[in-house]
Design a protein around this motif. Structure first.
Motif, PDB file in Angstrom:
ATOM      1  N   GLU A   5      11.410 -46.067  -3.970  1.00 29.06           N
ATOM      2  CA  GLU A   5       9.992 -45.711  -3.893  1.00 29.06           C
ATOM      3  C   GLU A   5       9.735 -44.385  -4.592  1.00 29.06           C
ATOM      4  OE1 GLU A   5      11.031 -47.573   0.212  1.00 29.06           O
ATOM      5  OE2 GLU A   5      11.913 -46.138  -1.184  1.00 29.06           O
ATOM      6  N   CYS A  21       7.311 -48.973  -6.031  1.00 26.72           N
ATOM      7  CA  CYS A  21       8.639 -49.351  -5.529  1.00 26.72           C
ATOM      8  C   CYS A  21       9.266 -50.277  -6.558  1.00 26.72           C
ATOM      9  CB  CYS A  21       8.531 -50.028  -4.179  1.00 26.72           C
ATOM     10  SG  CYS A  21      10.081 -50.754  -3.592  1.00 26.72           S
ATOM     11  N   ASN A  34       6.688 -56.013   1.214  1.00 24.08           N
ATOM     12  CA  ASN A  34       5.904 -55.297   2.217  1.00 24.08           C
ATOM     13  C   ASN A  34       5.959 -53.797   1.981  1.00 24.08           C
ATOM     14  OD1 ASN A  34       5.706 -57.775   3.881  1.00 24.08           O
ATOM     15  ND2 ASN A  34       7.878 -57.393   4.243  1.00 24.08           N
ATOM     16  N   TRP A  35       4.920 -53.150   2.421  1.00 23.11           N
ATOM     17  CA  TRP A  35       4.947 -51.696   2.584  1.00 23.11           C
ATOM     18  C   TRP A  35       4.811 -51.407   4.085  1.00 23.11           C
ATOM     19  CZ3 TRP A  35       6.086 -47.933  -0.803  1.00 23.11           C
ATOM     20  CH2 TRP A  35       5.978 -48.200  -2.174  1.00 23.11           C
ATOM     21  N   TYR A  36       5.740 -50.616   4.595  1.00 26.07           N
ATOM     22  CA  TYR A  36       5.708 -50.115   5.959  1.00 26.07           C
ATOM     23  C   TYR A  36       5.506 -48.613   5.914  1.00 26.07           C
ATOM     24  CZ  TYR A  36       7.622 -54.331   8.241  1.00 26.07           C
ATOM     25  OH  TYR A  36       7.811 -55.588   8.758  1.00 26.07           O
ATOM     26  N   ARG A  37       5.116 -48.056   7.044  1.00 29.24           N
ATOM     27  CA  ARG A  37       5.095 -46.619   7.181  1.00 29.24           C
ATOM     28  C   ARG A  37       5.542 -46.234   8.579  1.00 29.24           C
ATOM     29  NH1 ARG A  37      -1.436 -45.343   6.965  1.00 29.24           N
ATOM     30  NH2 ARG A  37      -1.972 -46.237   9.021  1.00 29.24           N
ATOM     31  N   ILE A  69      -2.450 -53.449  -2.273  1.00 22.82           N
ATOM     32  CA  ILE A  69      -1.089 -53.747  -2.691  1.00 22.82           C
ATOM     33  C   ILE A  69      -1.145 -54.666  -3.906  1.00 22.82           C
ATOM     34  CG2 ILE A  69      -0.867 -55.730  -1.111  1.00 22.82           C
ATOM     35  CD1 ILE A  69       2.095 -54.916  -0.721  1.00 22.82           C
ATOM     36  N   LEU A  80       1.326 -49.575  -4.133  1.00 28.23           N
ATOM     37  CA  LEU A  80       0.371 -49.411  -3.043  1.00 28.23           C
ATOM     38  C   LEU A  80      -0.617 -48.328  -3.472  1.00 28.23           C
ATOM     39  CD1 LEU A  80      -0.348 -50.407  -0.163  1.00 28.23           C
ATOM     40  CD2 LEU A  80       0.841 -48.366   0.687  1.00 28.23           C
ATOM     41  N   TYR A  93       6.560 -43.727   3.750  1.00 28.31           N
ATOM     42  CA  TYR A  93       6.216 -45.091   3.337  1.00 28.31           C
ATOM     43  C   TYR A  93       7.443 -45.750   2.705  1.00 28.31           C
ATOM     44  CZ  TYR A  93       1.295 -44.293   4.270  1.00 28.31           C
ATOM     45  OH  TYR A  93       0.090 -44.036   4.892  1.00 28.31           O
ATOM     46  N   TYR A  94       7.716 -46.972   3.164  1.00 30.77           N
ATOM     47  CA  TYR A  94       8.870 -47.715   2.695  1.00 30.77           C
ATOM     48  C   TYR A  94       8.430 -49.063   2.125  1.00 30.77           C
ATOM     49  CZ  TYR A  94      11.331 -44.728   6.113  1.00 30.77           C
ATOM     50  OH  TYR A  94      11.820 -43.677   6.836  1.00 30.77           O
ATOM     51  N   CYS A  95       9.071 -49.483   1.049  1.00 33.09           N
ATOM     52  CA  CYS A  95       8.895 -50.870   0.665  1.00 33.09           C
ATOM     53  C   CYS A  95      10.042 -51.681   1.271  1.00 33.09           C
ATOM     54  CB  CYS A  95       8.795 -51.051  -0.838  1.00 33.09           C
ATOM     55  SG  CYS A  95      10.252 -50.625  -1.768  1.00 33.09           S
ATOM     56  N   ARG A 105      15.247 -52.238   2.662  1.00 30.47           N
ATOM     57  CA  ARG A 105      14.187 -51.281   2.442  1.00 30.47           C
ATOM     58  C   ARG A 105      14.714 -50.122   1.607  1.00 30.47           C
ATOM     59  NH1 ARG A 105      13.074 -47.633   7.926  1.00 30.47           N
ATOM     60  NH2 ARG A 105      14.796 -46.206   7.576  1.00 30.47           N
TER      61      ARG A 105
END
Length: 115
Positions: A5, A21, A34-37, A69, A80, A93-95, A105
């Motif tokens: 990322e 990412c 996905n993107w998480y945070r 996204i 993102l 923020y993680y992909c 991830r």
């Protein structure tokens, strides 16, 4: 498998950032991404998902209408775009993607929204 990322940083409330990412070591175009945070002391939150072809997207209620996204399968990158940022968007923020129950991830990128 590697996910890297970039694009995080410090931004004022109301500002924008675009996270990227880049994936390698796997058939990127085959997987939903996905993107998480995760903020300190908080549970991980799924922010956005995009289908393998890019034809379908979904968002958390907390970001819908502000975040977008997208992906470029030829370049193996998922983006993102984050607009109208708020202090509560501050997080790492993680992909991410998942295959056969295994999660992958990246190392994450820090986003800080502060004046």
């Amino acid at each position: 498998v590697q996910l890297v990322e970039s694009g995080g940083g410090l931004v004022q409330p109301g500002g924008s950032l675009r996270l990227s990412c880049t994936g390698s070591g796997f058939p990127f175009s085959m997987y939903d991404m996905n993107w998480y945070r995760q903020a300190p002391g908080e549970e991980r939150e799924l922010v956005a998902t995009i289908s393998s072809t890019g034809g379908s997207t979904s968002y958390a209620d907390s970001v819908r209408g502000r975040f977008t996204i997208s992906r470029d399968n030829a370049k193996k990158v998922v983006f993102l775009q984050m607009n109208t940022l708020r202090s509560e968007d501050t997080a790492i923020y993680y992909c991410h993607f998942e295959v056969y129950g295994t999660d992958y991830r990246g190392q994450g990128t820090q986003v800080t929204v502060s004046s």
